[in-house]
Scaffold this motif. Structure first.
Motif, PDB file in Angstrom:
ATOM      1  N   GLU A  53       0.795  -1.230   0.000  1.00 54.21           N
ATOM      2  CA  GLU A  53       0.000   0.000   0.000  1.00 54.21           C
ATOM      3  C   GLU A  53       0.828   1.281   0.000  1.00 54.21           C
ATOM      4  N   HIS A  54       2.013   1.262   0.589  1.00 55.86           N
ATOM      5  CA  HIS A  54       2.674   2.517   0.900  1.00 55.86           C
ATOM      6  C   HIS A  54       4.044   2.770   0.278  1.00 55.86           C
ATOM      7  N   LEU A  55       4.686   1.753  -0.292  1.00 52.71           N
ATOM      8  CA  LEU A  55       6.058   1.929  -0.763  1.00 52.71           C
ATOM      9  C   LEU A  55       6.196   3.035  -1.806  1.00 52.71           C
ATOM     10  N   GLU A  56       5.280   3.116  -2.752  1.00 52.49           N
ATOM     11  CA  GLU A  56       5.391   4.122  -3.823  1.00 52.49           C
ATOM     12  C   GLU A  56       5.348   5.541  -3.252  1.00 52.49           C
ATOM     13  N   ILE A  57       4.410   5.813  -2.366  1.00 49.09           N
ATOM     14  CA  ILE A  57       4.292   7.171  -1.817  1.00 49.09           C
ATOM     15  C   ILE A  57       5.445   7.467  -0.857  1.00 49.09           C
ATOM     16  N   ILE A  58       5.893   6.483  -0.108  1.00 47.62           N
ATOM     17  CA  ILE A  58       7.048   6.666   0.777  1.00 47.62           C
ATOM     18  C   ILE A  58       8.281   6.996  -0.050  1.00 47.62           C
ATOM     19  N   ASN A  59       8.466   6.290  -1.148  1.00 44.50           N
ATOM     20  CA  ASN A  59       9.599   6.561  -2.031  1.00 44.50           C
ATOM     21  C   ASN A  59       9.510   7.980  -2.608  1.00 44.50           C
ATOM     22  N   ALA A  82      19.133  10.532  -0.453  1.00 46.09           N
ATOM     23  CA  ALA A  82      17.846   9.831  -0.338  1.00 46.09           C
ATOM     24  C   ALA A  82      18.040   8.319  -0.415  1.00 46.09           C
ATOM     25  N   ALA A  83      17.263   7.626   0.384  1.00 45.98           N
ATOM     26  CA  ALA A  83      17.267   6.161   0.303  1.00 45.98           C
ATOM     27  C   ALA A  83      16.688   5.751  -1.039  1.00 45.98           C
ATOM     28  N   THR A  84      17.247   4.711  -1.608  1.00 51.21           N
ATOM     29  CA  THR A  84      16.724   4.198  -2.868  1.00 51.21           C
ATOM     30  C   THR A  84      15.418   3.452  -2.625  1.00 51.21           C
ATOM     31  N   TYR A  85      14.703   3.212  -3.689  1.00 49.35           N
ATOM     32  CA  TYR A  85      13.484   2.417  -3.640  1.00 49.35           C
ATOM     33  C   TYR A  85      13.771   1.057  -3.001  1.00 49.35           C
ATOM     34  N   GLU A  86      14.891   0.453  -3.397  1.00 47.67           N
ATOM     35  CA  GLU A  86      15.263  -0.868  -2.884  1.00 47.67           C
ATOM     36  C   GLU A  86      15.538  -0.835  -1.381  1.00 47.67           C
ATOM     37  N   LYS A  87      16.225   0.220  -0.904  1.00 50.45           N
ATOM     38  CA  LYS A  87      16.502   0.327   0.534  1.00 50.45           C
ATOM     39  C   LYS A  87      15.215   0.539   1.324  1.00 50.45           C
ATOM     40  N   LEU A  88      14.330   1.366   0.811  1.00 49.39           N
ATOM     41  CA  LEU A  88      13.051   1.570   1.495  1.00 49.39           C
ATOM     42  C   LEU A  88      12.250   0.279   1.534  1.00 49.39           C
ATOM     43  N   LYS A  89      12.256  -0.461   0.435  1.00 47.80           N
ATOM     44  CA  LYS A  89      11.556  -1.750   0.394  1.00 47.80           C
ATOM     45  C   LYS A  89      12.164  -2.710   1.416  1.00 47.80           C
TER      46      LYS A  89
END
Length: 176
Positions: free
Chosen positions: A17-23, A35-42
């Motif tokens: 639900e939230h990864l895209e908006i968090i990124n 900034a953290a990458t998409y992969e790091k946030l995931k």
């Protein structure tokens, strides 16, 4: 005529639900080299979810949906000091009692309203209530030191960690 008021809630977030908006918020809040990458946030959402929380609006109007407006995330370590390595991997073991905060982010439209500090204080209370760590470490740029001190963090001094172009300062929050 009905009036509505908005309150804010700290809640769990998830990849689906939230990864895209968090990124998106992360990318808007930090320079590209910080900034953290998409992969790091995931990775953090999947592996350190107990210490990854979103900040949501909660309106008294029933037709208004909750909206994610910010988040705080970190990883846990057994080390007592903050290093590049302690910031890179999450240790899920019970002995990992130091939390390294990576991001404290409020969506641009909600900044300068005290919501970042309210979110951070809610996050600290959540960590205390759940007994998730003994202390918290984070890196801050000089212009944000006062913000973190307002939440109860103590400045340890300049950090040896290099991340991006600017000088970083380490702050600490003891849970006891």
């Amino acid at each position: 005529m009905s009036s509505s008021s908005t309150s804010y809630l700290l809640k769990p977030v998830n990849v689906t639900e939230h990864l895209e908006i968090i990124n998106k918020y992360e990318s808007e809040s930090y320079p590209e080299d910080e900034a953290a990458t998409y992969e790091k946030l995931k990775y953090r959402l999947e592996n350190a979810n107990s210490v990854f929380r979103g900040y949501f609006t909660s309106s008294t109007c029933s037709d208004d949906e909750e909206k994610l407006i910010g988040f705080v995330c970190g990883t846990k370590t057994q080390n007592k000091i903050l290093t590049h390595d302690t910031m890179s991997v999450h240790d899920p073991s019970p002995n990992a009692r130091t939390l390294c905060i990576h991001s404290v982010v409020i969506q641009q439209a909600y900044r300068k309203k005290g919501l970042g500090l309210a979110m951070l204080k809610s996050y600290l209370q959540y960590l205390k209530d759940e007994n998730l760590c003994d202390k918290i470490l984070l890196l801050s740029k000089s212009h944000l030191i006062h913000f973190y001190e307002s939440a109860g963090f103590i400045l340890n001094g300049e950090s040896n960690v290099v991340h991006g172009q600017e000088k970083w300062y380490e702050l600490e929050y003891k849970m006891n």
